[in-house]
Design a protein around this motif. Structure first.
Motif, PDB file in Angstrom:
ATOM      1  N   THR A   8       0.843  -1.204   0.000  1.00 25.74           N
ATOM      2  CA  THR A   8       0.000   0.000   0.000  1.00 25.74           C
ATOM      3  C   THR A   8       0.872   1.246   0.000  1.00 25.74           C
ATOM      4  OG1 THR A   8      -1.770  -1.155   1.148  1.00 25.74           O
ATOM      5  CG2 THR A   8      -1.797   1.254   1.248  1.00 25.74           C
ATOM      6  N   LEU A   9       1.889   1.277   0.835  1.00 27.76           N
ATOM      7  CA  LEU A   9       2.804   2.424   0.880  1.00 27.76           C
ATOM      8  C   LEU A   9       3.504   2.633  -0.458  1.00 27.76           C
ATOM      9  CD1 LEU A   9       4.397   2.003   4.425  1.00 27.76           C
ATOM     10  CD2 LEU A   9       2.771   3.746   3.695  1.00 27.76           C
ATOM     11  N   GLN A  10       3.923   1.545  -1.080  1.00 30.78           N
ATOM     12  CA  GLN A  10       4.591   1.645  -2.379  1.00 30.78           C
ATOM     13  C   GLN A  10       3.644   2.194  -3.436  1.00 30.78           C
ATOM     14  OE1 GLN A  10       7.837   1.052  -3.026  1.00 30.78           O
ATOM     15  NE2 GLN A  10       7.581   1.650  -5.157  1.00 30.78           N
ATOM     16  N   THR A  11       2.380   1.734  -3.426  1.00 29.14           N
ATOM     17  CA  THR A  11       1.380   2.202  -4.384  1.00 29.14           C
ATOM     18  C   THR A  11       1.115   3.694  -4.201  1.00 29.14           C
ATOM     19  OG1 THR A  11       0.369   0.019  -4.447  1.00 29.14           O
ATOM     20  CG2 THR A  11      -0.981   1.864  -5.203  1.00 29.14           C
ATOM     21  N   ILE A  12       0.958   4.130  -2.952  1.00 28.34           N
ATOM     22  CA  ILE A  12       0.725   5.552  -2.674  1.00 28.34           C
ATOM     23  C   ILE A  12       1.918   6.382  -3.133  1.00 28.34           C
ATOM     24  CG2 ILE A  12       0.439   7.268  -0.836  1.00 28.34           C
ATOM     25  CD1 ILE A  12      -1.245   5.142   0.656  1.00 28.34           C
ATOM     26  N   PHE A  13       3.133   5.902  -2.869  1.00 27.80           N
ATOM     27  CA  PHE A  13       4.337   6.612  -3.296  1.00 27.80           C
ATOM     28  C   PHE A  13       4.391   6.752  -4.815  1.00 27.80           C
ATOM     29  CE2 PHE A  13       8.692   6.379  -4.910  1.00 27.80           C
ATOM     30  CZ  PHE A  13       9.206   7.538  -4.378  1.00 27.80           C
ATOM     31  N   GLU A  14       4.061   5.665  -5.535  1.00 29.56           N
ATOM     32  CA  GLU A  14       4.082   5.707  -7.001  1.00 29.56           C
ATOM     33  C   GLU A  14       3.028   6.676  -7.531  1.00 29.56           C
ATOM     34  OE1 GLU A  14       6.382   4.469  -8.782  1.00 29.56           O
ATOM     35  OE2 GLU A  14       7.316   3.087  -7.364  1.00 29.56           O
ATOM     36  N   ALA A  30      -2.671  12.104  -0.751  1.00 33.90           N
ATOM     37  CA  ALA A  30      -2.907  10.689  -1.052  1.00 33.90           C
ATOM     38  C   ALA A  30      -4.354  10.430  -1.434  1.00 33.90           C
ATOM     39  CB  ALA A  30      -2.506   9.821   0.128  1.00 33.90           C
ATOM     40  N   SER A  31      -5.078  11.433  -1.828  1.00 35.18           N
ATOM     41  CA  SER A  31      -6.377  11.401  -2.483  1.00 35.18           C
ATOM     42  C   SER A  31      -7.523  11.911  -1.625  1.00 35.18           C
ATOM     43  CB  SER A  31      -6.713  10.041  -3.064  1.00 35.18           C
ATOM     44  OG  SER A  31      -7.888   9.487  -2.534  1.00 35.18           O
ATOM     45  N   HIS A  32      -8.558  12.342  -2.339  1.00 38.23           N
ATOM     46  CA  HIS A  32      -9.820  12.802  -1.758  1.00 38.23           C
ATOM     47  C   HIS A  32     -10.925  11.960  -2.358  1.00 38.23           C
ATOM     48  CE1 HIS A  32      -8.111  16.229   0.326  1.00 38.23           C
ATOM     49  NE2 HIS A  32      -7.234  16.180  -0.646  1.00 38.23           N
ATOM     50  N   TYR A  33     -12.162  12.229  -1.944  1.00 38.14           N
ATOM     51  CA  TYR A  33     -13.267  11.373  -2.370  1.00 38.14           C
ATOM     52  C   TYR A  33     -13.452  11.390  -3.883  1.00 38.14           C
ATOM     53  CZ  TYR A  33     -17.828   9.272  -2.703  1.00 38.14           C
ATOM     54  OH  TYR A  33     -18.869   8.467  -3.045  1.00 38.14           O
ATOM     55  N   ASP A  34     -13.458  12.586  -4.475  1.00 39.21           N
ATOM     56  CA  ASP A  34     -13.614  12.704  -5.923  1.00 39.21           C
ATOM     57  C   ASP A  34     -13.113  14.067  -6.366  1.00 39.21           C
ATOM     58  OD1 ASP A  34     -15.618  14.452  -5.117  1.00 39.21           O
ATOM     59  OD2 ASP A  34     -17.265  13.286  -5.955  1.00 39.21           O
ATOM     60  N   GLY A  35     -13.236  14.356  -7.652  1.00 34.64           N
ATOM     61  CA  GLY A  35     -12.743  15.625  -8.180  1.00 34.64           C
ATOM     62  C   GLY A  35     -13.465  16.830  -7.614  1.00 34.64           C
ATOM     63  N   ALA A  36     -14.759  16.692  -7.364  1.00 35.55           N
ATOM     64  CA  ALA A  36     -15.534  17.810  -6.820  1.00 35.55           C
ATOM     65  C   ALA A  36     -15.086  18.162  -5.404  1.00 35.55           C
ATOM     66  CB  ALA A  36     -17.026  17.472  -6.847  1.00 35.55           C
ATOM     67  N   ALA A 182      -2.795  18.563  -5.658  1.00 37.93           N
ATOM     68  CA  ALA A 182      -1.356  18.793  -5.620  1.00 37.93           C
ATOM     69  C   ALA A 182      -1.111  20.269  -5.350  1.00 37.93           C
ATOM     70  CB  ALA A 182      -0.717  18.392  -6.956  1.00 37.93           C
ATOM     71  N   THR A 183       0.036  20.577  -4.746  1.00 40.60           N
ATOM     72  CA  THR A 183       0.310  21.973  -4.401  1.00 40.60           C
ATOM     73  C   THR A 183       1.806  22.228  -4.283  1.00 40.60           C
ATOM     74  OG1 THR A 183      -0.349  23.756  -2.896  1.00 40.60           O
ATOM     75  CG2 THR A 183       0.153  21.637  -1.890  1.00 40.60           C
TER      76      THR A 183
END
Length: 192
Positions: A8-14, A30-36, A182-183
């Motif tokens: 899981t850590l490797q996937t998030i890093f990639e 490492a992500s949010h629910y959706d684009g909105a 991203a920021t």
């Protein structure tokens, strides 16, 4: 199992590394629910970072994104104002310039690339106008398009948000959605 955690850590890093490369912004959530919701959170980041409560968003951003952002703002006393579009479907930069000069100071300016009509926006110009007024610039992007379009970092965006489903996520457990956020390093402490 340790192997599952490591995978899981490797996937998030990639994932974060790929999005940092596509957006040219060094910090990726490492992500949010959706684009909105990612777009709404990007607008809230601009509010927290600037201490201002007014956000300008192009009417050409997907309607669901604008409605979700308005819902997020409803309880906090924040103001979301929509910018009109021109006959060609792009955001009216003259209206943006007027809106930045009038009323309360603006925390952030949101434009989509490509916008909801599939048209390319003048992102660098909008970013320069936002920064000249002390506002942050948020690019609401479709990540696959960044392989050929100028990246948010290259056009001066402080934050990039969007929907990650086009990256090939299959339908599962209620939806194929993934919010991209991203920021810059300067805003790392503002990520939700």
């Amino acid at each position: 199992q340790p192997e599952i955690s490591q995978g899981t850590l490797q996937t998030i890093f990639e994932y974060q590394s790929m999005l940092a490369e596509l957006t040219r912004l060094p910090v990726v959530s490492a992500s949010h629910y959706d684009g909105a919701t990612a777009t709404a959170e990007a607008a809230l980041m601009a509010i927290r970072a600037t201490g201002r409560s007014r956000v300008l968003a192009s009417r050409a951003i997907h309607r669901h994104y604008l409605e979700t952002t308005a819902t997020y703002f409803a309880g906090g006393g924040f103001n979301l104002a929509e910018l009109p579009t021109l006959a060609d479907g792009t955001t009216d930069l003259a209206a943006l310039e007027r809106a930045l000069a009038e009323g309360d100071p603006v925390a952030g300016v949101l434009l989509g690339q490509p916008n909801a009509f599939g048209i390319l926006e003048p992102m660098a110009d909008a970013g320069r106008l936002a920064h000249a007024a002390g506002a942050l610039f948020v690019a609401v992007v479709e990540p696959v398009s960044l392989a050929v379009l100028a990246s948010p970092g290259d056009v001066g965006a402080d934050i990039a948000a969007g929907e990650g489903q086009p990256l090939g996520i299959p339908m599962q457990y209620g939806g194929p959605y993934l919010g991209v956020l991203a920021t810059t390093e300067a805003l790392i402490r503002q990520i939700p």
